[in-house]
Design a protein around this motif. Structure first.
Motif, PDB file in Angstrom:
ATOM      1  N   GLU A 163      36.687  32.534  33.426  1.00 11.35           N
ATOM      2  CA  GLU A 163      36.161  31.199  33.114  1.00 11.35           C
ATOM      3  C   GLU A 163      34.515  31.322  33.491  1.00 11.35           C
ATOM      4  OE1 GLU A 163      39.649  28.215  34.985  1.00 11.35           O
ATOM      5  OE2 GLU A 163      37.994  28.816  36.311  1.00 11.35           O
ATOM      6  N   ASN A 179      40.769  34.405  29.283  1.00 12.15           N
ATOM      7  CA  ASN A 179      39.604  33.892  28.624  1.00 12.15           C
ATOM      8  C   ASN A 179      40.336  33.008  27.450  1.00 12.15           C
ATOM      9  OD1 ASN A 179      38.893  36.908  28.752  1.00 12.15           O
ATOM     10  ND2 ASN A 179      37.346  35.609  29.592  1.00 12.15           N
ATOM     11  N   ASP A 201      33.497  32.905  29.998  1.00 10.06           N
ATOM     12  CA  ASP A 201      33.659  31.895  29.154  1.00 10.06           C
ATOM     13  C   ASP A 201      32.467  30.904  29.019  1.00 10.06           C
ATOM     14  OD1 ASP A 201      36.060  33.035  28.359  1.00 10.06           O
ATOM     15  OD2 ASP A 201      37.198  31.461  28.876  1.00 10.06           O
ATOM     16  N   ARG A 202      32.003  30.644  30.025  1.00  6.01           N
ATOM     17  CA  ARG A 202      31.166  29.516  30.059  1.00  6.01           C
ATOM     18  C   ARG A 202      29.631  30.167  29.204  1.00  6.01           C
ATOM     19  NH1 ARG A 202      33.241  28.070  35.153  1.00  6.01           N
ATOM     20  NH2 ARG A 202      31.738  29.372  36.243  1.00  6.01           N
TER      21      ARG A 202
END
Ligand code: ZN
Ligand code: ZN
Length: 371
Positions: free
Chosen positions: A156, A360, A159-160
């Protein structure tokens, strides 16, 4: 997630049973992820020997430079310590530990131990030896619930970072400038540090392990961004997206990218308990072969991930290991045209009893940034 002392004790217990089953006397692990996995302590890698002695029978002992002993307690690790003073010989101490636990048989030596340590240990102890890598991989390959949660957290976080790519990646900037911004974001979005940053623009996109260069990104360039970091808990992220730096996507690029995307989706969907690792590779490769791009897909489909960015299981032809629930690995096919451009799409996936979970989740489309 931190490795609790209960988890560490459980892992050490499993390791000792594996050492006994292998018919070995002990396993010796120096600073690195195997040691961290078993103790929760992230030892400093240096010329001073840190060595975890894991005997088949008896108490495991961490032989450690005296000046670093306080860090073990600070890390919450409860392994028994044998600190060594600057004028002592740590290799003789390890040999003494082996004798104490009657570990006279074969010793397994961690795959990443420095040669200068291995040679001195073997002269001091005189045991026959083998590589401990396969034994440690068996212990580490199936992630428990806490590790799966830690990998999801890492996924996560990266991904950001990808979601913010439009802030940095644009024509007129160099790969290195973009890379510096990404490095900062990898930390601010939830990693302890950035582990690697690939910004491959234009012809550099065709070089899968290109890192950064002073090349100025041009409008319309295809840009492969493959990035990862390590969280405080020690778990790695690794995700690739391919971007267009402004401008329009040529039909040539759109065509091969569509094939790549189909291959990546199919390989992810193929993941389930029992499938041989090489069949996941074949799933991606067949689609790329059939479209005529076979010679342009020059690497394996993926690698396991955990405390190391690259670890077992490897998703590659020739590896018939059946995938099991708890295994986490990348699915990252790529298509490359040397001197021109290339593309790769990479997600980390976790095999569960129900099938596959992607860690992801950002868009895998060819994303055009800026104008
Ligand atoms: Zn990657
Ligand atoms: Zn990867």
């Amino acid at each position: 997630m931190t490795t609790t002392s209960t988890a560490a004790a459980d892992r050490l217990g499993r390791a000792q049973r594996a050492v006994a089953e292998a018919g070995w006397g002990a396993v010796l692990l120096s600073a690195g992820t195997d040691l961290r996995y078993l103790t929760g302590y992230n030892a400093h890698v240096s010329e001073r020997l840190t060595c975890l002695v894991v005997p088949a029978d008896g108490e495991p002992v961490l032989v450690i430079p005296e000046l670093e002993a306080p860090m073990v307690e600070a890390a919450g690790a409860t392994t028994e310590l044998r600190p060594w003073a600057e004028t002592e010989n740590p290799f003789a101490i390890v040999a003494g530990q082996l004798r104490k636990t009657s570990a006279a048989g074969t010793v397994g030596i961690g795959n990443r131990m420095w040669a200068e340590h291995v040679s001195q240990l073997l002269s001091a102890a005189g045991n026959p030896w083998e590589l401990a890598g396969p034994l440690m991989a068996q212990l580490r390959m199936r992630k428990d619930a806490a590790e799966a949660a830690a990998l999801l957290e890492a996924g996560e976080a990266i991904d950001r970072v990808h979601a913010r790519m439009g802030q940095w990646l644009r024509p007129g900037r160099t790969e290195r400038e973009v890379g510096r911004d990404i490095a900062e974001a990898i930390v601010t979005e939830g990693h302890e540090h950035a582990e690697f940053i690939i910004v491959g623009s234009g012809p550099n996109a065709a070089s899968p392990h290109h890192l950064l260069s002073d090349r100025v990104i041009d409008a319309g360039d295809v840009v492969v961004v493959d990035i990862g970091g390590i969280t405080e808990a020690g778990y790695c992220s690794d995700s690739t997206r391919t971007y267009i730096a402004g401008g329009v996507v040529s039909s040539e690029v759109a065509d091969f990218y569509a094939v790549l995307q189909a291959a990546q989706v199919a390989a992810c969907q193929a993941v389930a308990p029992g499938i041989p690792a090489e069949d996941i590779d074949a799933t991606a490769r067949n689609i790329i072969d059939e479209a005529g791009y076979g010679p342009n897909f020059i690497h394996r489909t993926g690698h396991g991930i955990g405390l190391d960015v690259h670890e077992d299981p490897y998703i590659v032809s020739g590896n018939n290991l059946p995938i099991e629930a708890g295994m986490a690995f990348s699915i990252e096919p790529g298509i490359y045209f040397p001197g021109r451009y290339g593309a790769r799409i990479e997600d980390i996936v976790l095999c569960t009893t129900e099938g596959v979970r992607r860690l992801n989740t950002g868009s895998r489309d060819l994303i055009s940034l800026g104008a």
